[in-house]
Scaffold this active site. Structure first.
Site, PDB file in Angstrom:
ATOM      1  N   ASP A 122      12.679  -8.016 -11.390  1.00 13.60           N
ATOM      2  CA  ASP A 122      11.421  -7.462 -11.876  1.00 13.60           C
ATOM      3  C   ASP A 122      11.762  -6.279 -12.783  1.00 13.60           C
ATOM      4  O   ASP A 122      12.116  -5.200 -12.305  1.00 13.60           O
ATOM      5  CB  ASP A 122      10.575  -7.023 -10.673  1.00 13.60           C
ATOM      6  CG  ASP A 122       9.302  -6.304 -11.087  1.00 13.60           C
ATOM      7  OD1 ASP A 122       9.095  -6.086 -12.297  1.00 13.60           O
ATOM      8  OD2 ASP A 122       8.519  -5.949 -10.179  1.00 13.60           O
ATOM      9  N   GLN A 127       9.754  -1.858 -15.000  1.00 15.11           N
ATOM     10  CA  GLN A 127      10.039  -0.439 -15.244  1.00 15.11           C
ATOM     11  C   GLN A 127      11.367  -0.226 -15.954  1.00 15.11           C
ATOM     12  O   GLN A 127      11.758   0.921 -16.188  1.00 15.11           O
ATOM     13  CB  GLN A 127      10.045   0.335 -13.920  1.00 15.11           C
ATOM     14  CG  GLN A 127       8.711   0.366 -13.216  1.00 15.11           C
ATOM     15  CD  GLN A 127       7.635   1.097 -13.998  1.00 15.11           C
ATOM     16  OE1 GLN A 127       7.923   1.987 -14.810  1.00 15.11           O
ATOM     17  NE2 GLN A 127       6.397   0.719 -13.783  1.00 15.11           N
ATOM     18  N   LYS A 130       3.498  -2.084 -20.607  1.00 14.27           N
ATOM     19  CA  LYS A 130       4.323  -0.930 -20.223  1.00 14.27           C
ATOM     20  C   LYS A 130       5.405  -0.644 -21.266  1.00 14.27           C
ATOM     21  O   LYS A 130       6.123   0.324 -21.160  1.00 14.27           O
ATOM     22  CB  LYS A 130       4.954  -1.169 -18.857  1.00 14.27           C
ATOM     23  CG  LYS A 130       3.896  -1.213 -17.753  1.00 14.27           C
ATOM     24  CD  LYS A 130       4.472  -1.419 -16.381  1.00 14.27           C
ATOM     25  CE  LYS A 130       3.345  -1.475 -15.368  1.00 14.27           C
ATOM     26  NZ  LYS A 130       3.819  -1.792 -14.015  1.00 14.27           N
ATOM     27  N   CYS A 156       1.105   0.792  -5.621  1.00 18.31           N
ATOM     28  CA  CYS A 156       1.278  -0.632  -5.291  1.00 18.31           C
ATOM     29  C   CYS A 156       2.565  -0.867  -4.513  1.00 18.31           C
ATOM     30  O   CYS A 156       3.214  -1.925  -4.671  1.00 18.31           O
ATOM     31  CB  CYS A 156       1.262  -1.518  -6.540  1.00 18.31           C
ATOM     32  SG  CYS A 156      -0.289  -1.476  -7.419  1.00 18.31           S
TER      33      CYS A 156
HETATM   34  C1  LIG Z   1       3.589  -2.613 -13.122  1.00 17.69           C
HETATM   35  C2  LIG Z   1       4.580  -3.316 -12.302  1.00 17.69           C
HETATM   36  C3  LIG Z   1       4.397  -4.638 -11.912  1.00 17.69           C
HETATM   37  C4  LIG Z   1       3.150  -5.411 -12.243  1.00 17.69           C
HETATM   38  O1  LIG Z   1       2.903  -5.437 -13.597  1.00 17.69           O
HETATM   39  P1  LIG Z   1       1.517  -6.025 -14.155  1.00 17.69           P
HETATM   40  O2  LIG Z   1       1.537  -5.602 -15.563  1.00 17.69           O
HETATM   41  O3  LIG Z   1       0.437  -5.351 -13.357  1.00 17.69           O
HETATM   42  O4  LIG Z   1       1.546  -7.481 -13.945  1.00 17.69           O
HETATM   43  C5  LIG Z   1       5.379  -5.246 -11.183  1.00 17.69           C
HETATM   44  N1  LIG Z   1       6.495  -4.605 -10.847  1.00 17.69           N
HETATM   45  C6  LIG Z   1       6.718  -3.326 -11.203  1.00 17.69           C
HETATM   46  C7  LIG Z   1       7.999  -2.674 -10.819  1.00 17.69           C
HETATM   47  C8  LIG Z   1       5.766  -2.639 -11.939  1.00 17.69           C
HETATM   48  O5  LIG Z   1       5.978  -1.383 -12.293  1.00 17.69           O
END
Ligand SMILES: *Cc1c(COP(=O)(O)O)cnc(C)c1O
Length: 406
Positions: A201, A204, A227, A364
């Site tokens: 993932d 960030q 982001k 989250c």
């Molecule tokens: C923001 C984020 C997500 C989710 O991203 P979305 O744009 O809401 O789909 C998943 N993992 C991490 C580490 C994040 O910072």
């Protein structure tokens, strides 16, 4: 390689606005980044000059829009050092990408009862819930790599867990809550040696560090456009071609098919097999503009600039009585803290009154908050447009707010 943050800041119209009568200090880029003029212009130009639905159109606009959309895919592939543009699936964002990977794996029959899916206690809900759903559906078991007191992952526990029946490792590259940088290259190598598929993932990491996905060796890598200075609603799932070719599609509809008959439908090739329906055309074009823009500055320079700001912020905040920072010292993107006896929400509200936009709450990451026995933290997160002045304003405002609340 020093960058000029003021010259960069000027390219973000929103950063010139005032909030509650104060000039805005935007320290919430981990939730979403602001957008530079280069990206706003690319989106606007798309609608003013070539807006049309893509693929199968014979008319001029349809062909121009199709080319722009597929050129955007090439830009993303080059930026990530993917082997080919077919390895780039456009999604709605990181969440959507993880759901796609988990759902396609579930449908593939590769995951069965007794298998293990390994995630970590640092994960965003987006990298937890889709795997829980996969486990519910297949009878696989979710295993969790624990987090150390300093916000890093327990690597010894990881090694032990890998000795099980791990079929998938899904882990964040950088923690959105604490800024912890996870050693994903080493973990990917270990997990692959143990026969697992690996999803990283990168939500960030993508805005802050250059990526070479061939070198990293992960099977899947996801991030969100919004982001990384691009529009909302667009994201990327990178997948290694051999894996993507082997997985069944997830959503059905237009674009993802080769031929439809009521008796039997055959699926399209990569990457279209995974892109049912009209895509976010402007989003893909905006994402390419954003990546070209950030590459024009250079991610190594961006990273150096932001890392200096985060170190500066950590030092400045550390002198506030009763303030605790989370995560290890070499953080990326985010800095999280709490102050003894104060609620994160109250502090965040006062900071907002002073024009400082930070995020408070669980980010989250409720399991991570539970691990540290808190309901949330205050998180300041950084982008290429932040300046040392922003950090000073944050530190002053925190000191003032703490005095007011005590
Ligand atoms: C923001 C984020 C997500 C989710 O991203 P979305 O744009 O809401 O789909 C998943 N993992 C991490 C580490 C994040 O910072």
């Amino acid at each position: 390689m020093a960058i000029d943050p003021y010259g960069i800041r000027d390219q973000f119209p929103i950063l010139n606005r005032k909030v509650h009568g104060n000039s805005l200090v935007y320290l919430d880029s981990a939730a979403t980044s602001q957008k530079p003029v280069a990206v706003l212009d690319a989106s606007r130009r798309y609608y003013e000059e070539i807006n049309s639905n893509i693929h199968r159109g014979t008319h001029h606009l349809a062909q121009a829009a199709t080319s722009a959309h597929e050129d955007a895919r090439k830009v993303v592939a080059n930026h990530l050092h993917a082997a080919s543009p077919e390895e780039i699936i456009f999604t709605a964002g990181a969440t959507d990408g993880i759901n796609l990977a988990a759902s396609a794996l579930g449908r593939s029959g590769r995951i069965t009862r007794g298998d293990e899916i390994l995630i970590s206690a640092l994960e965003h809900h987006s990298n937890i819930v889709p795997w829980q759903m996969l486990c519910e559906r297949t009878g696989a078991t979710l295993k969790i790599i624990p987090v150390n007191e300093d916000g890093t992952l327990d690597q010894e526990a990881f090694e032990r867990l890998l000795a099980g029946q791990v079929r998938v490792l899904a882990v964040t590259h950088v923690s959105n809550a604490f800024g912890t940088v996870v050693p994903v290259a080493a973990m990917t190598a270990a997990a692959k040696a143990a026969g697992a598929l690996v999803l990283i993932d990168g939500a960030q990491a993508a805005p802050h560090t250059s990526l070479d996905l061939q070198e990293l060796g992960a099977d899947f890598y996801v991030f969100s456009g919004h982001k990384v200075y691009a529009p909302t609603g667009i994201g990327v799932l990178f997948g290694r071609r051999a894996i993507l070719d082997d997985l069944p599609p997830w959503r059905g509809g237009g674009e993802m098919i080769k031929k439809v008959a009521f008796e039997k439908t055959t699926y399209n090739e990569l990457p279209f097999k995974f892109e049912a329906g009209t895509p976010h055309i402007e989003g893909a074009i905006g994402l390419a503009a954003a990546l070209e823009w950030i590459d024009g500055i250079g991610l190594p320079a961006v990273h150096e600039h932001e890392a200096a700001l985060i170190r500066h912020a950590a030092e400045a905040l550390d002198s506030v009585d009763g303030l605790h920072l989370y995560g290890p010292p070499d953080r990326m993107a985010s800095l999280s803290f709490n102050v003894d006896g104060l609620h994160h929400y109250d502090l965040g509200t006062l900071l907002d009154q002073m024009g400082i936009a930070v995020r408070t709450g669980h980010h989250c990451c409720q399991p991570l908050m539970a691990r540290f026995d808190v309901t949330g933290t205050i998180r300041a997160s950084f982008g290429v447009y932040n300046t040392a002045e922003d950090v000073d304003r944050l530190a002053e405002a925190v000191a003032k707010a703490v005095t007011m609340l005590r």
